[in-house]
Design an enzyme around this catalytic site. Sequence first.
Site, PDB file in Angstrom:
ATOM      1  N   SER A 146       0.890  -1.358   0.075  1.00  0.00           N
ATOM      2  CA  SER A 146       0.019   0.089  -0.075  1.00  0.00           C
ATOM      3  C   SER A 146       1.081   1.279  -0.030  1.00  0.00           C
ATOM      4  O   SER A 146       2.214   1.067   0.449  1.00  0.00           O
ATOM      5  CB  SER A 146      -0.884  -0.010   1.241  1.00  0.00           C
ATOM      6  OG  SER A 146      -1.390   1.388   1.641  1.00  0.00           O
ATOM      7  N   TYR A 159      -2.286  -0.545  10.421  1.00  0.00           N
ATOM      8  CA  TYR A 159      -2.460  -1.067   9.297  1.00  0.00           C
ATOM      9  C   TYR A 159      -1.170  -0.387   8.599  1.00  0.00           C
ATOM     10  O   TYR A 159      -0.583  -1.506   7.795  1.00  0.00           O
ATOM     11  CB  TYR A 159      -3.741  -0.417   8.500  1.00  0.00           C
ATOM     12  CG  TYR A 159      -3.675  -0.447   7.014  1.00  0.00           C
ATOM     13  CD1 TYR A 159      -4.469  -1.669   6.648  1.00  0.00           C
ATOM     14  CD2 TYR A 159      -3.305   0.215   6.040  1.00  0.00           C
ATOM     15  CE1 TYR A 159      -4.412  -1.805   5.200  1.00  0.00           C
ATOM     16  CE2 TYR A 159      -3.526  -0.017   4.705  1.00  0.00           C
ATOM     17  CZ  TYR A 159      -4.107  -1.210   4.142  1.00  0.00           C
ATOM     18  OH  TYR A 159      -4.155  -1.105   3.076  1.00  0.00           O
TER      19      TYR A 159
HETATM   20  P1  NDP Z   1     -11.907  -5.394   0.036  1.00  0.00           P
HETATM   21  O1  NDP Z   1     -12.215  -5.275   1.785  1.00  0.00           O
HETATM   22  O2  NDP Z   1     -12.789  -4.904  -0.839  1.00  0.00           O
HETATM   23  O3  NDP Z   1     -11.659  -7.036   0.032  1.00  0.00           O
HETATM   24  C1  NDP Z   1     -10.607  -7.652   0.781  1.00  0.00           C
HETATM   25  C2  NDP Z   1     -10.767  -9.179   0.331  1.00  0.00           C
HETATM   26  O4  NDP Z   1     -10.203  -9.947   1.193  1.00  0.00           O
HETATM   27  C3  NDP Z   1     -12.299  -9.722   0.512  1.00  0.00           C
HETATM   28  O5  NDP Z   1     -12.326 -10.197  -0.610  1.00  0.00           O
HETATM   29  C4  NDP Z   1     -12.250 -10.370   1.820  1.00  0.00           C
HETATM   30  O6  NDP Z   1     -13.156 -11.557   1.578  1.00  0.00           O
HETATM   31  C5  NDP Z   1     -10.920 -11.123   1.697  1.00  0.00           C
HETATM   32  N1  NDP Z   1     -10.167 -11.414   3.208  1.00  0.00           N
HETATM   33  C6  NDP Z   1     -10.304 -10.788   4.228  1.00  0.00           C
HETATM   34  N2  NDP Z   1      -9.959 -11.444   5.180  1.00  0.00           N
HETATM   35  C7  NDP Z   1      -9.652 -12.668   4.768  1.00  0.00           C
HETATM   36  C8  NDP Z   1      -8.961 -13.765   5.252  1.00  0.00           C
HETATM   37  N3  NDP Z   1      -8.624 -13.968   6.696  1.00  0.00           N
HETATM   38  N4  NDP Z   1      -8.929 -14.738   4.292  1.00  0.00           N
HETATM   39  C9  NDP Z   1      -9.116 -14.798   3.092  1.00  0.00           C
HETATM   40  N5  NDP Z   1      -9.816 -13.712   2.612  1.00  0.00           N
HETATM   41  C10 NDP Z   1      -9.876 -12.649   3.504  1.00  0.00           C
HETATM   42  O7  NDP Z   1     -10.203  -4.607   0.015  1.00  0.00           O
HETATM   43  P2  NDP Z   1      -9.672  -4.026  -1.121  1.00  0.00           P
HETATM   44  O8  NDP Z   1      -9.818  -4.970  -2.476  1.00  0.00           O
HETATM   45  O9  NDP Z   1      -9.919  -2.745  -1.320  1.00  0.00           O
HETATM   46  O10 NDP Z   1      -8.067  -4.615  -0.750  1.00  0.00           O
HETATM   47  C11 NDP Z   1      -7.402  -5.443  -1.255  1.00  0.00           C
HETATM   48  C12 NDP Z   1      -5.828  -5.559  -0.777  1.00  0.00           C
HETATM   49  O11 NDP Z   1      -5.491  -4.472  -1.329  1.00  0.00           O
HETATM   50  C13 NDP Z   1      -5.693  -5.445   0.695  1.00  0.00           C
HETATM   51  O12 NDP Z   1      -4.435  -6.187   1.076  1.00  0.00           O
HETATM   52  C14 NDP Z   1      -5.569  -4.055   0.947  1.00  0.00           C
HETATM   53  O13 NDP Z   1      -4.938  -3.728   2.279  1.00  0.00           O
HETATM   54  C15 NDP Z   1      -4.581  -3.671  -0.289  1.00  0.00           C
HETATM   55  N6  NDP Z   1      -5.028  -2.008  -0.519  1.00  0.00           N
HETATM   56  C16 NDP Z   1      -6.158  -1.455  -0.951  1.00  0.00           C
HETATM   57  C17 NDP Z   1      -6.103  -0.415  -1.313  1.00  0.00           C
HETATM   58  C18 NDP Z   1      -7.611   0.596  -1.640  1.00  0.00           C
HETATM   59  O14 NDP Z   1      -7.449   1.629  -2.159  1.00  0.00           O
HETATM   60  N7  NDP Z   1      -8.562  -0.104  -1.732  1.00  0.00           N
HETATM   61  C19 NDP Z   1      -4.947   0.656  -1.462  1.00  0.00           C
HETATM   62  C20 NDP Z   1      -3.888  -0.086  -0.877  1.00  0.00           C
HETATM   63  C21 NDP Z   1      -3.860  -1.290  -0.446  1.00  0.00           C
HETATM   64  P3  NDP Z   1     -13.885 -12.207   2.590  1.00  0.00           P
HETATM   65  O15 NDP Z   1     -14.291 -11.405   3.535  1.00  0.00           O
HETATM   66  O16 NDP Z   1     -15.383 -12.939   1.942  1.00  0.00           O
HETATM   67  O17 NDP Z   1     -13.129 -13.575   3.308  1.00  0.00           O
END
Ligand code: NDP
Length: 255
Positions: A146, A159
Site C-alpha cells: 500500500s 495498518y
Molecule cells: P476489500 O475489503 O474490498 O477486499 C478484501 C478481500 O479480502 C475480501 O474479498 C475478503 O473476502 C478477503 N479477506 C479478508 N480477510 C480474509 C481472510 N482472513 N482470508 C481470506 N480472505 C480474506 O479490500 P480491497 O480490495 O480494497 O483490498 C485488497 C488488498 O489491497 C488489501 O491487502 C488492501 O490492504 C490492499 N490495498 C487496498 C487499497 C485500496 O485503495 N482499496 C489501497 C492499498 C492497498 P471475505 O471477507 O469474503 O473473506
Amino acid sequence: MANSLFSLEGRLALVTGSGQGIGFALARGLAEHGASVVLNGRDAARIGSAVDKLRDAGFKAHASTFDVTDFQAVDADVARIEAEIGAIDILINNAGVQFRAPLEDFPEEQWERLFKTNVSGAFHAGKAVARHMITRGMGKIINIGSVQSELARPNIAPYTATKGAIRNLTRGMCADWAKYGLQINAIAPGYFRTEMNQALVDNPEFSAWLEKRTPAGRWGNVSELIGAAVFLASDASSFVNGHTLYVDGGMTASV
Ligand code: NDP
C-alpha cells in the site's frame, strides 16, 4: 515476440481475498492475459459467484475457500489445488483488512487481527506455495502492500505497520527464495475505490483532500493495477526481485 513476454498462457494463479475489490480485478486481469485463476476468500457464496462471473466471461476459474489466518486450512488447500487443479505458478497475497481508530484507543484484538491477516497470512500462504515452487525451480509471488508501506496517516497506524512489514517481507522472501528461481515482488496501490475504502469514498472532504494530495488528481480505478500484476507475474519481470512497485498516481513521489 513482444507479446509472449507478458503472456500468462498455461499459468495457474492463486489470488487470496479475490471475491471482490482489488483481488477480483487482479484475478480477472491475469485471466484476460491467459492464466487460469483460483479465487479465494472466506465466504463460499461470494467466491462461488465470482468464479461464475469469470467462467461466464469465458475464463478458467476455480474456487478455494480458506481463511488466510487458519494456517492448517491454507496448507491443506494449497496441497489440494496442486493435486487436483495444477501447479501454482503465481501467488498474489492480496487478502487484507483495515480498522480505523486513534492509536491511543486502538483495540488490542484489532491490532492482532490486522497482523494475523495482512502479515502472517501473506507469510504463511507464501511459505505453503513457495515450498512447491522451490521444487520446480520457478514461481512468482506478488504481495499487496500500500502507499502505507511508505507513508502514515492518522488513525491507521497498525495498518501502516502491517504494510511496512509487507514491503520488508517481500525483500526477505527474495533474499531466501530468489536463488531457487522465484521472483517475489510487491505492488503498493494508492487509493482505489473498493469496499475497504467505502467510508472514505463516501466522505467528500476526504475525496477533495485525496484529489489535491495525489499528483494525478484522482482516485485510482482497480483496472489500473492489472498492468503491474501482469508484468510481475510474467516472464517480463524475470530479473525483478524484492521490488515494491507503487501504483499510486504519484502520491509517494510528492509531498
Ligand atoms: P476489500 O475489503 O474490498 O477486499 C478484501 C478481500 O479480502 C475480501 O474479498 C475478503 O473476502 C478477503 N479477506 C479478508 N480477510 C480474509 C481472510 N482472513 N482470508 C481470506 N480472505 C480474506 O479490500 P480491497 O480490495 O480494497 O483490498 C485488497 C488488498 O489491497 C488489501 O491487502 C488492501 O490492504 C490492499 N490495498 C487496498 C487499497 C485500496 O485503495 N482499496 C489501497 C492499498 C492497498 P471475505 O471477507 O469474503 O473473506
